[in-house]
Design a protein around this motif. Structure first.
Motif, PDB file in Angstrom:
ATOM      1  N   MET A 148       0.819  -1.214   0.000  1.00 16.94           N
ATOM      2  CA  MET A 148       0.000   0.000   0.000  1.00 16.94           C
ATOM      3  C   MET A 148       0.852   1.263   0.000  1.00 16.94           C
ATOM      4  SD  MET A 148      -3.123  -1.033   2.578  1.00 16.94           S
ATOM      5  CE  MET A 148      -4.110   0.404   2.176  1.00 16.94           C
ATOM      6  N   ARG A 149       0.394   2.264  -0.745  1.00 23.05           N
ATOM      7  CA  ARG A 149       1.020   3.575  -0.789  1.00 23.05           C
ATOM      8  C   ARG A 149      -0.050   4.616  -0.449  1.00 23.05           C
ATOM      9  NH1 ARG A 149       4.341   0.497  -0.540  1.00 23.05           N
ATOM     10  NH2 ARG A 149       6.177   0.139  -1.867  1.00 23.05           N
ATOM     11  N   TYR A 150       0.360   5.671   0.239  1.00 20.01           N
ATOM     12  CA  TYR A 150      -0.597   6.652   0.755  1.00 20.01           C
ATOM     13  C   TYR A 150      -0.706   7.854  -0.180  1.00 20.01           C
ATOM     14  CZ  TYR A 150      -0.818   4.014   5.083  1.00 20.01           C
ATOM     15  OH  TYR A 150      -1.033   3.024   6.005  1.00 20.01           O
ATOM     16  N   SER A 151      -1.935   8.157  -0.556  1.00 18.04           N
ATOM     17  CA  SER A 151      -2.235   9.324  -1.381  1.00 18.04           C
ATOM     18  C   SER A 151      -3.749   9.470  -1.446  1.00 18.04           C
ATOM     19  CB  SER A 151      -1.673   9.163  -2.796  1.00 18.04           C
ATOM     20  OG  SER A 151      -2.146  10.202  -3.636  1.00 18.04           O
ATOM     21  N   THR A 152      -4.207  10.717  -1.474  1.00 18.41           N
ATOM     22  CA  THR A 152      -5.655  10.932  -1.562  1.00 18.41           C
ATOM     23  C   THR A 152      -6.217  10.538  -2.928  1.00 18.41           C
ATOM     24  OG1 THR A 152      -5.226  13.247  -2.181  1.00 18.41           O
ATOM     25  CG2 THR A 152      -5.711  12.789   0.149  1.00 18.41           C
ATOM     26  N   ARG A 153      -5.368  10.314  -3.908  1.00 18.37           N
ATOM     27  CA  ARG A 153      -5.862   9.923  -5.228  1.00 18.37           C
ATOM     28  C   ARG A 153      -6.568   8.578  -5.189  1.00 18.37           C
ATOM     29  NH1 ARG A 153      -2.543   6.414  -8.301  1.00 18.37           N
ATOM     30  NH2 ARG A 153      -0.636   5.773  -7.226  1.00 18.37           N
ATOM     31  N   TRP A 154      -6.254   7.757  -4.198  1.00 16.96           N
ATOM     32  CA  TRP A 154      -6.912   6.453  -4.108  1.00 16.96           C
ATOM     33  C   TRP A 154      -8.402   6.573  -3.831  1.00 16.96           C
ATOM     34  CZ3 TRP A 154      -4.252   2.727  -6.142  1.00 16.96           C
ATOM     35  CH2 TRP A 154      -2.860   2.733  -6.062  1.00 16.96           C
ATOM     36  N   VAL A 155      -8.828   7.709  -3.299  1.00 20.06           N
ATOM     37  CA  VAL A 155     -10.257   7.912  -3.048  1.00 20.06           C
ATOM     38  C   VAL A 155     -11.040   7.832  -4.355  1.00 20.06           C
ATOM     39  CG1 VAL A 155     -11.978   9.562  -2.208  1.00 20.06           C
ATOM     40  CG2 VAL A 155      -9.812   9.293  -0.995  1.00 20.06           C
ATOM     41  N   GLN A 156     -10.445   8.329  -5.441  1.00 14.93           N
ATOM     42  CA  GLN A 156     -11.108   8.316  -6.738  1.00 14.93           C
ATOM     43  C   GLN A 156     -11.183   6.926  -7.346  1.00 14.93           C
ATOM     44  OE1 GLN A 156     -12.503  11.135  -7.603  1.00 14.93           O
ATOM     45  NE2 GLN A 156     -11.553  12.161  -5.851  1.00 14.93           N
ATOM     46  N   ARG A 157     -10.535   5.952  -6.724  1.00 15.50           N
ATOM     47  CA  ARG A 157     -10.485   4.605  -7.297  1.00 15.50           C
ATOM     48  C   ARG A 157     -11.097   3.559  -6.367  1.00 15.50           C
ATOM     49  NH1 ARG A 157      -4.611   3.610  -9.732  1.00 15.50           N
ATOM     50  NH2 ARG A 157      -5.786   1.919 -10.731  1.00 15.50           N
ATOM     51  N   PRO A 159     -14.075   1.061  -5.148  1.00 12.12           N
ATOM     52  CA  PRO A 159     -15.043   0.295  -5.932  1.00 12.12           C
ATOM     53  C   PRO A 159     -16.316   1.104  -6.169  1.00 12.12           C
ATOM     54  CG  PRO A 159     -14.127  -1.046  -4.154  1.00 12.12           C
ATOM     55  CD  PRO A 159     -13.657   0.346  -3.915  1.00 12.12           C
ATOM     56  N   ALA A 160     -16.912   0.928  -7.335  1.00 12.28           N
ATOM     57  CA  ALA A 160     -18.122   1.681  -7.671  1.00 12.28           C
ATOM     58  C   ALA A 160     -19.266   1.384  -6.714  1.00 12.28           C
ATOM     59  CB  ALA A 160     -18.544   1.361  -9.108  1.00 12.28           C
ATOM     60  N   ASP A 161     -19.319   0.173  -6.177  1.00  9.11           N
ATOM     61  CA  ASP A 161     -20.400  -0.177  -5.258  1.00  9.11           C
ATOM     62  C   ASP A 161     -20.039   0.067  -3.797  1.00  9.11           C
ATOM     63  OD1 ASP A 161     -18.562  -2.267  -5.057  1.00  9.11           O
ATOM     64  OD2 ASP A 161     -19.779  -3.617  -6.276  1.00  9.11           O
ATOM     65  N   LEU A 162     -18.854   0.672  -3.549  1.00 11.78           N
ATOM     66  CA  LEU A 162     -18.455   1.034  -2.186  1.00 11.78           C
ATOM     67  C   LEU A 162     -17.871   2.452  -2.191  1.00 11.78           C
ATOM     68  CD1 LEU A 162     -16.866  -2.290  -0.945  1.00 11.78           C
ATOM     69  CD2 LEU A 162     -18.665  -1.047   0.244  1.00 11.78           C
ATOM     70  N   PRO A 163     -18.672   3.443  -2.533  1.00  7.82           N
ATOM     71  CA  PRO A 163     -18.166   4.819  -2.601  1.00  7.82           C
ATOM     72  C   PRO A 163     -18.097   5.457  -1.218  1.00  7.82           C
ATOM     73  CG  PRO A 163     -20.494   4.794  -3.107  1.00  7.82           C
ATOM     74  CD  PRO A 163     -20.104   3.353  -2.886  1.00  7.82           C
TER      75      PRO A 163
END
Length: 256
Positions: A148-157, A159-163
């Protein structure tokens, strides 16, 4: 003979003295620059109109900020400058709306199962999202946690059914991609009550084909489940806050 020498000395010294009394080269340059600026303000001058406009325009001042400047005070301001983080409820609507901004009919989460809450212990003992992911029951999630790497960009990725919950305010996010990993984890806060958040995610996950198991230990709740068709897994850790809101950690192994 003495008089001639004295006259010769005076002839040599006088130009030096006169030169010392005159303006220096730097001073002459400054004077000429000042004069050029003065000339530039005169009517009919052909200098750059944009430059002249910028020099002659009035300075714009925000009276709200000017009142906070306190430039002439000996002491520091009586209170900090306003720049506080907005309250969690600033987004509005999540607390009041049962569907939290969706058209789904929200289902009630079943009562937590008896027999304790092992996942609650894992959440309390994990200092990072990576450590929390490493202690999940799903083998794929646990194996990918070390990548795992830390970055807020992961929020955009996610799962579509777990926003994210509609008024979520993210504090941290991490993820792992590649080598069979699609792990996503995020920590956020919301002004909605714990039960509202729990029901919202229970509705979304079960409608998406996940199983959902509810555990609790006092003010700490865990909702987790799996999905056979794609080996998807998720775990949701919720803690009630003193202001009525909820702190949430979400871990999912099937990100975009």
């Amino acid at each position: 003979m003495v008089r001639s020498r004295f006259g010769l000395a005076m002839v040599l010294v006088l130009p030096v003295a006169l030169a010392a009394c005159g303006p220096r080269e730097g001073e002459r340059n400054l004077d000429s620059l000042d004069q050029e600026l003065i000339d530039g303000n005169s009517a009919g001058n052909t200098r750059d109109p944009a430059l002249m406009s910028a020099l002659q325009d009035q300075i714009m001042v925000d009276p709200t900020l000017a009142s906070q400047a306190n430039n002439d005070a000996v002491r520091p301001p009586a209170q900090p400058y306003s720049g506080a983080v907005p309250a969690d409820g600033i987004a509005g609507g999540a607390r009041a709306g049962a569907g939290a901004g969706t058209s789904e009919a929200v289902k009630s989460t079943p009562a937590p199962k008896a027999g304790g809450c092992a996942q609650c212990d894992a959440a309390r003992e994990s200092l990072t999202l990576g450590a929390l992911a490493a202690r999940q029951k799903d083998p794929r999630t646990a194996d990918c946690a070390s990548k795992m790497r830390y970055s807020t960009r992961w929020v955009q990725r996610l799962p579509a059914d777990l926003p994210l919950y509609p008024d979520a305010r993210v504090s941290e996010a991490a993820g792992a991609e590649g080598g069979g990993c699609a792990l996503r984890a995020v920590s956020f806060a919301t002004s909605a009550s714990l039960q509202s958040v729990l029901d919202w995610y229970y509705t979304r996950t079960t409608n998406a084909g996940y199983s959902a198991e509810h555990e609790a230990d006092g003010a700490e709740h865990v909702l987790g489940g799996t999905r056979d068709r794609d080996d998807g897994a998720f775990a949701l850790f919720l803690t009630k806050r003193g202001d009525g809101g909820t702190d949430v950690d979400l871990v999912a192994n099937n990100g975009r």
